[in-house]
Write a protein that holds these residues in place. Sequence first.
Motif, PDB file in Angstrom:
ATOM      1  N   UNK A  29       0.839  -1.215   0.000  1.00 37.89           N
ATOM      2  CA  UNK A  29       0.000   0.000   0.000  1.00 37.89           C
ATOM      3  C   UNK A  29       0.868   1.257   0.000  1.00 37.89           C
ATOM      4  N   UNK A  30       2.047   1.179   0.607  1.00 36.87           N
ATOM      5  CA  UNK A  30       2.963   2.320   0.656  1.00 36.87           C
ATOM      6  C   UNK A  30       3.880   2.384  -0.569  1.00 36.87           C
ATOM      7  N   UNK A  31       3.972   1.295  -1.318  1.00 40.43           N
ATOM      8  CA  UNK A  31       4.859   1.231  -2.481  1.00 40.43           C
ATOM      9  C   UNK A  31       4.364   2.193  -3.552  1.00 40.43           C
ATOM     10  N   UNK A  32       5.233   3.047  -4.100  1.00 40.18           N
ATOM     11  CA  UNK A  32       4.757   4.074  -5.037  1.00 40.18           C
ATOM     12  C   UNK A  32       4.404   3.560  -6.432  1.00 40.18           C
ATOM     13  N   UNK A  33       5.036   2.504  -6.873  1.00 43.71           N
ATOM     14  CA  UNK A  33       4.801   2.031  -8.242  1.00 43.71           C
ATOM     15  C   UNK A  33       4.011   0.748  -8.272  1.00 43.71           C
ATOM     16  N   UNK A  34       4.110   0.075  -9.415  1.00 53.15           N
ATOM     17  CA  UNK A  34       3.405  -1.191  -9.576  1.00 53.15           C
ATOM     18  C   UNK A  34       3.937  -2.226  -8.603  1.00 53.15           C
ATOM     19  N   UNK A  35       3.063  -3.110  -8.182  1.00 49.10           N
ATOM     20  CA  UNK A  35       3.442  -4.198  -7.288  1.00 49.10           C
ATOM     21  C   UNK A  35       3.222  -5.513  -8.016  1.00 49.10           C
ATOM     22  N   UNK A  36       3.608  -6.613  -7.407  1.00 46.46           N
ATOM     23  CA  UNK A  36       3.340  -7.893  -8.052  1.00 46.46           C
ATOM     24  C   UNK A  36       1.858  -8.257  -7.945  1.00 46.46           C
ATOM     25  N   UNK A  37       1.044  -7.411  -7.255  1.00 50.53           N
ATOM     26  CA  UNK A  37      -0.406  -7.584  -7.234  1.00 50.53           C
ATOM     27  C   UNK A  37      -1.073  -6.832  -8.372  1.00 50.53           C
ATOM     28  N   UNK A  38      -0.308  -6.062  -9.136  1.00 51.04           N
ATOM     29  CA  UNK A  38      -0.887  -5.321 -10.252  1.00 51.04           C
ATOM     30  C   UNK A  38      -0.515  -3.851 -10.218  1.00 51.04           C
ATOM     31  N   UNK A  40      -0.377   0.225  -9.230  1.00 46.95           N
ATOM     32  CA  UNK A  40      -0.140   0.851  -7.921  1.00 46.95           C
ATOM     33  C   UNK A  40      -1.450   1.031  -7.150  1.00 46.95           C
ATOM     34  N   UNK A  41      -1.345   0.903  -5.840  1.00 45.76           N
ATOM     35  CA  UNK A  41      -2.541   1.049  -5.014  1.00 45.76           C
ATOM     36  C   UNK A  41      -3.096   2.465  -5.058  1.00 45.76           C
ATOM     37  N   UNK A  42      -2.258   3.451  -5.375  1.00 44.90           N
ATOM     38  CA  UNK A  42      -2.789   4.812  -5.525  1.00 44.90           C
ATOM     39  C   UNK A  42      -3.818   4.854  -6.645  1.00 44.90           C
ATOM     40  N   UNK A  43      -3.570   4.114  -7.720  1.00 41.98           N
ATOM     41  CA  UNK A  43      -4.523   4.047  -8.831  1.00 41.98           C
ATOM     42  C   UNK A  43      -5.728   3.178  -8.473  1.00 41.98           C
ATOM     43  N   UNK A  44      -5.473   2.061  -7.771  1.00 40.59           N
ATOM     44  CA  UNK A  44      -6.572   1.174  -7.393  1.00 40.59           C
ATOM     45  C   UNK A  44      -7.570   1.888  -6.494  1.00 40.59           C
ATOM     46  N   UNK A  45      -7.063   2.602  -5.487  1.00 40.25           N
ATOM     47  CA  UNK A  45      -7.958   3.300  -4.576  1.00 40.25           C
ATOM     48  C   UNK A  45      -8.755   4.378  -5.306  1.00 40.25           C
ATOM     49  N   UNK A  46      -8.114   5.071  -6.242  1.00 40.10           N
ATOM     50  CA  UNK A  46      -8.823   6.084  -7.030  1.00 40.10           C
ATOM     51  C   UNK A  46      -9.892   5.433  -7.906  1.00 40.10           C
TER      52      UNK A  46
END
Length: 146
Positions: A29-38, A40-46
């Motif tokens: 959740x704190x990672x700024x870029x893409x994660x191995x879950x897909x 970035x969470x900043x985009x997912x939350x938006x």
Amino acid sequence: MTARVWPRRLITGLYWFWALQFALGAITKYWPGETFFGPPYSMKFADWGYPSWMRFVIGGLEGVSAILLVIPSRRTRFVGATILAFVLTGAVTTHIINHDVLSQSWAAPTHLVIAGAVALANWPADWRELLRRAVPPTTRAAPMTE
């Protein structure tokens, strides 16, 4: 080793495994870029309709809960599982409202059921009195002597 050591170690290992999952989730959740879950969470939350900073709140709650789950105390494990139950209730609701496909949203309901079971299993015994109906103590009349 006695027979009671193995089940206790197994349960402790399961708590650590479950806590590590949420610690990893907090880090992503704190990672700024893409994660191995897909993405970035900043985009997912938006995309889910939340402000992107909400990921820090959720990540913080997940991280605190992960720490509370590995402390070998029923009270701390209860609090950690209860916090996760609230967070996961929001996650499940978000997936339902956004019509996410099951392949993307199966983890939240699964973890919600586990969080509920862990919270109930660690319910502190002294807090059970809060749920019982309060019965005022009866006063005994002094025996009548004539």
